[in-house]
Scaffold this active site. Structure first.
Site, mmCIF file in Angstrom:
data_model
loop_
_atom_site.group_PDB
_atom_site.id
_atom_site.type_symbol
_atom_site.label_atom_id
_atom_site.label_comp_id
_atom_site.label_asym_id
_atom_site.label_seq_id
_atom_site.Cartn_x
_atom_site.Cartn_y
_atom_site.Cartn_z
ATOM 1 N N SER A 43 0.803 -1.224 0.000
ATOM 2 C CA SER A 43 0.000 0.000 0.000
ATOM 3 C C SER A 43 0.834 1.272 0.000
ATOM 4 C CB SER A 43 -0.944 0.018 1.208
ATOM 5 O OG SER A 43 -0.216 -0.045 2.422
ATOM 6 N N ASP A 98 -1.908 8.841 7.441
ATOM 7 C CA ASP A 98 -2.869 8.031 8.171
ATOM 8 C C ASP A 98 -2.112 7.107 9.119
ATOM 9 O OD1 ASP A 98 -1.912 5.922 6.643
ATOM 10 O OD2 ASP A 98 -3.652 5.833 5.318
ATOM 11 N N HIS A 134 0.743 5.279 6.556
ATOM 12 C CA HIS A 134 1.365 5.792 5.334
ATOM 13 C C HIS A 134 1.829 7.238 5.476
ATOM 14 C CE1 HIS A 134 -1.731 2.732 4.279
ATOM 15 N NE2 HIS A 134 -0.669 2.214 3.668
#
Length: 358
Positions: free
Chosen positions: A46, A316, A319
């Site tokens: 991600s 977040d 990340h």
């Protein structure tokens, strides 16, 4: 992979931002330049996924607001407010932004493809708690399919020569800890101690990288793991809001093994050149220099995101912000050997590999 709660760890990045140019609160566009490589192929999770999970039956998605709030295309599936590290690298290499494998076709593939998938790991079993994801092994298979499709339309010799000059960027391993080893519903921790698990991961890592070499890839940039004990998700579990030394120490053998792996691959794969990007060192530099830190601020999807996003390290719970991604991309591109070893990505792109090995 992000949860529904989006956390921002505030940091005054004045000293660091001044180094890379400007503190205006906007991510500066990189200076346009000639293409240093024909294409870049991206593998990871991600941290660099740009939409491959959008149409999967997966809980690991970021194609909704406020993700992409500072990205020209809005929410695309990037787990960031804007750029990822590979977006910045693409610009620095003179390439267009690399398309997601799920969306790329025809000429879109000629400048590269991004195969990264949120929740993916080196091990196939990693990330099953998010259901759909594309593990590293399948990403490599997708890469082979891409090269096969390109070869159908071009001379195989031409494809081989071009592929040898392309950049392969790989950033794997975070989920093998966060969404495998550290989760109670996995038995991994009972089967392996930290060193044994790192050995298992890097053994599989070596197999897949060698497979890419056999397909024709030659120039590899391998990103190590960062300070995973300091991400907001881990900080939120601390009663003192402090980094977890236990988690940071857990991943150290993995980074050490990856460095050793790179040395072995450089020695044993003729014509190949692997470089190591020290993400831990980069994050230490960023986190140590700021003069003050704020608290964690919750940014729920579809609600107002964190203001002054360029003053934050994390977008977040997992990340980095676009600003930090840009900093890391630029350091990987032109940093010294303390950051990227044995050469930086700019040097790797300009490297003359021996013709008989390329």
């Amino acid at each position: 992979m992000a949860s529904l709660l989006c956390w921002c760890l505030e940091a005054v990045l004045v000293a660091v931002l001044a180094v890379v140019g400007g503190v205006s609160g906007q991510v500066e566009a990189a200076t346009p330049r000639r293409e240093l490589v024909p294409a870049m192929f991206v593998f990871g999770d991600s941290l660099i996924d740009n939409g491959n999970n959008n149409n999967l039956p997966s809980l690991a998605k970021a194609n909704y607001y406020p993700y992409g709030i500072d990205f020209n295309g809005g929410p695309t599936g990037r787990f960031s407010n804007g750029y990822t590290i590979v977006d910045e690298l693409a610009e620095l290499l003179g390439l267009p932004l690399i398309p997601a494998y799920s969306e790329a076709s025809g000429e879109d593939m000629l400048h590269g493809v991004n195969y990264a998938s949120a929740a993916a790991g080196i091990l196939d079993i990693t990330g099953r708690n998010f259901v759909g994801r594309i593990p590293f092994g399948q990403q490599v298979e997708n890469f082979k399919n891409t090269i096969d499709r390109i070869t159908e339309n071009l001379q195989s010799v031409d494809v081989a020569q071009a592929l040898a000059r392309c950049l392969i960027f790989v950033g794997m391993g975070s989920n093998d800890y966060l969404n495998n080893y550290l989760l109670p519903n996995y038995n991994t921790r009972n089967e392996y101690n930290g060193q044994q698990y790192a050995n298992l991961l890097v053994q599989q890592y070596t197999t897949q990288l060698t497979r890419m070499y056999n397909i024709g890839a030659r120039r590899f940039a391998i990103a190590g793991l960062g300070l995973m004990g300091c991400i907001p998700n881990i900080l939120a579990q601390s009663p003192t809001d402090s980094c977890s030394d236990q988690v940071n120490q857990l991943v150290q053998p993995f980074n050490a093994n990856v460095k050793a792996m790179i040395g072995n691959l450089n020695a044993n794969l003729p014509g190949a050149k692997f470089v190591y990007i020290d993400i831990t060192r980069m994050m230490k530099d960023i986190l140590v220099r700021p003069a003050a830190y704020g608290g964690q601020i919750t940014c729920l999807p579809f609600q107002t995101p964190c203001p002054n996003r360029d003053e934050y390290v994390y977008w977040d719970a997992f990340h980095p912000t676009s600003r930090v991604n840009v900093i890391m991309g630029r350091r990987a591109f032109n940093g010294d050997e303390s950051i990227v070893y044995p050469m930086n990505i700019q040097q790797l792109a300009n490297l003359d590999l021996q013709p008989n090995n390329g």
